[in-house]
Scaffold this active site. Sequence first.
Site, mmCIF file in Angstrom:
data_model
loop_
_atom_site.group_PDB
_atom_site.id
_atom_site.type_symbol
_atom_site.label_atom_id
_atom_site.label_comp_id
_atom_site.label_asym_id
_atom_site.label_seq_id
_atom_site.Cartn_x
_atom_site.Cartn_y
_atom_site.Cartn_z
ATOM 1 N N HIS A 61 32.677 35.543 33.105
ATOM 2 C CA HIS A 61 34.122 35.437 33.432
ATOM 3 C C HIS A 61 35.234 34.716 33.299
ATOM 4 O O HIS A 61 35.893 33.757 33.547
ATOM 5 C CB HIS A 61 34.347 34.650 35.402
ATOM 6 C CG HIS A 61 34.678 34.886 36.030
ATOM 7 N ND1 HIS A 61 34.729 35.651 37.018
ATOM 8 C CD2 HIS A 61 35.683 34.995 35.644
ATOM 9 C CE1 HIS A 61 35.158 35.968 38.363
ATOM 10 N NE2 HIS A 61 37.159 35.891 37.036
ATOM 11 N N HIS A 63 39.244 36.084 32.054
ATOM 12 C CA HIS A 63 40.660 36.445 31.752
ATOM 13 C C HIS A 63 40.962 36.371 30.630
ATOM 14 O O HIS A 63 42.240 35.583 29.996
ATOM 15 C CB HIS A 63 41.194 36.278 32.929
ATOM 16 C CG HIS A 63 40.912 35.958 35.064
ATOM 17 N ND1 HIS A 63 41.206 38.097 35.101
ATOM 18 C CD2 HIS A 63 40.264 35.775 35.484
ATOM 19 C CE1 HIS A 63 39.962 37.510 36.256
ATOM 20 N NE2 HIS A 63 39.667 36.421 36.091
ATOM 21 N N ASP A 310 35.726 31.643 35.007
ATOM 22 C CA ASP A 310 36.762 31.956 35.841
ATOM 23 C C ASP A 310 37.922 31.355 34.837
ATOM 24 O O ASP A 310 38.903 30.986 36.089
ATOM 25 C CB ASP A 310 37.076 32.181 37.297
ATOM 26 C CG ASP A 310 37.416 32.764 37.680
ATOM 27 O OD1 ASP A 310 38.542 33.407 37.653
ATOM 28 O OD2 ASP A 310 37.794 32.559 39.516
#
Length: 448
Positions: A61, A63, A310
Amino acid sequence: MIVDFVLTNAKAYWHNRIVDCSIALEDGRIYKIGKETQMPKADEKTNLHNLLVLPGLIDVHVHLRDEGKSYKEDFFTGTAAAAAGGLTTVLDMPNNAPVTMSSETLRNRVQIAARKILVNVGFYSEFPTSLTEIEDIVAQGAAAFKLFMACQVGGLNIDNDQALQDAFAKAGKLNVPVAMHAEDRALLTANEAKLKQAKHNDAAAFLKAHSEEVELKAVERLLKIAAQTSVHLHFCHVTTEQGLNAIAEAKKHGSTVTCEVTPNHLLLSNVDATRGGSMLIMMPPLRSPNHIEALWKGIADGWVDVIGSDHAPHTLDEKSAGSVWDVKVGVPGLETTLPLMLTMVKKNRVSLEQVVHLLAEKPAEIFRLKDRGTLEQGQKADLTVVDFNRKFKIDASKFHSKAKYSPYDGWEVQGKPVKTYVNGLLVMDDGEIVAKPGSGEVIRGDRA
Ligand code: DOR
Ligand code: ZN
Ligand code: ZN
């Protein structure tokens, strides 16, 4: 036979225990694990002086941004952060500019990434507008689909149950997992509207809007829809006891469902979030201690499958907006996940076996990352080398990520990634990046 090189005096995590051994690497793969006397001749030898060698860790996870959001992070800085954090493989989220949601956007993204990455990178795609394009996206190499339920991001109408079911059915047929950001759009926007009208715009208001019910409602709806299909649903960043219980129940009834928690939701609370102001604003938000306990118990009982960071980098300016509704959500995590989890091993909150399971074995299994996730002869030579006894202070100003801040800045931790090998190549050595941009590999899930 002369192999590329041999690592001697390793303490390797092999078959669920730590063994004293040497490791021979050849052509990007593990050639042999055994006693030093059993090693083949090598062009080069590195003495690891009893450092701990883990299977290359995987963060599903992340970005990485780049393209239109490269001012926040790019493929080089993001994967440098991964390597520095002891991660050899990351999966990149699709909420980019442009959104990754077609074979064309994915192809472009892969092309840009290939020149810059330092570790293995796989890609998520959002669902396309037309379901007929799902096959093309998979053929183009998407490792998984991502569905963001908090607002409309991709091409699939998130308010339409039948559309979701059709998309899940298709992904299920193609053996591609679907990852969920489970927050219910309708309830969330209704909550937000009320709070905004009452001119509540601080961190507490944000937590209120992203209530426990917002998560549970989305989890329950998605489980119900997915049950009609053979899809593998993977719930990202579960934060509530109720959400986790619903997922555990579905598992007990045989559903192919897995879930992830972030270190943030294990180590920080709603009290930190309200004290920390906009810096600790993330989606889903930090929760009260009873939920934190439930997540740790979920790990202990085996209901939690994966730890994902994340990693969600933004600029400091974006994190500092006056109204909480304008603050960009998320915090960087690639360079803190492993030291934080190893510290929790030292504190007996979790075992090393569980950490390796959550950050290597299970991610490789769920996302079908072939030949990765364990230390084994013939596997890709992805290795995370750790100085388990080294204590240090987290210093966000030294991050390789463009986001040089962290909720953990100044925390004392124990357990430092000191060398990261990706496909047999040393990428990070004692905090320094020593490989060239583009040396990482673009990977896809195994569809066989
Ligand atoms: O905190 C978050 N940040 N949650 C999300 O769902 C999106 C992410 C981001 O892209 O910044
Ligand atoms: Zn999310
Ligand atoms: Zn995310």
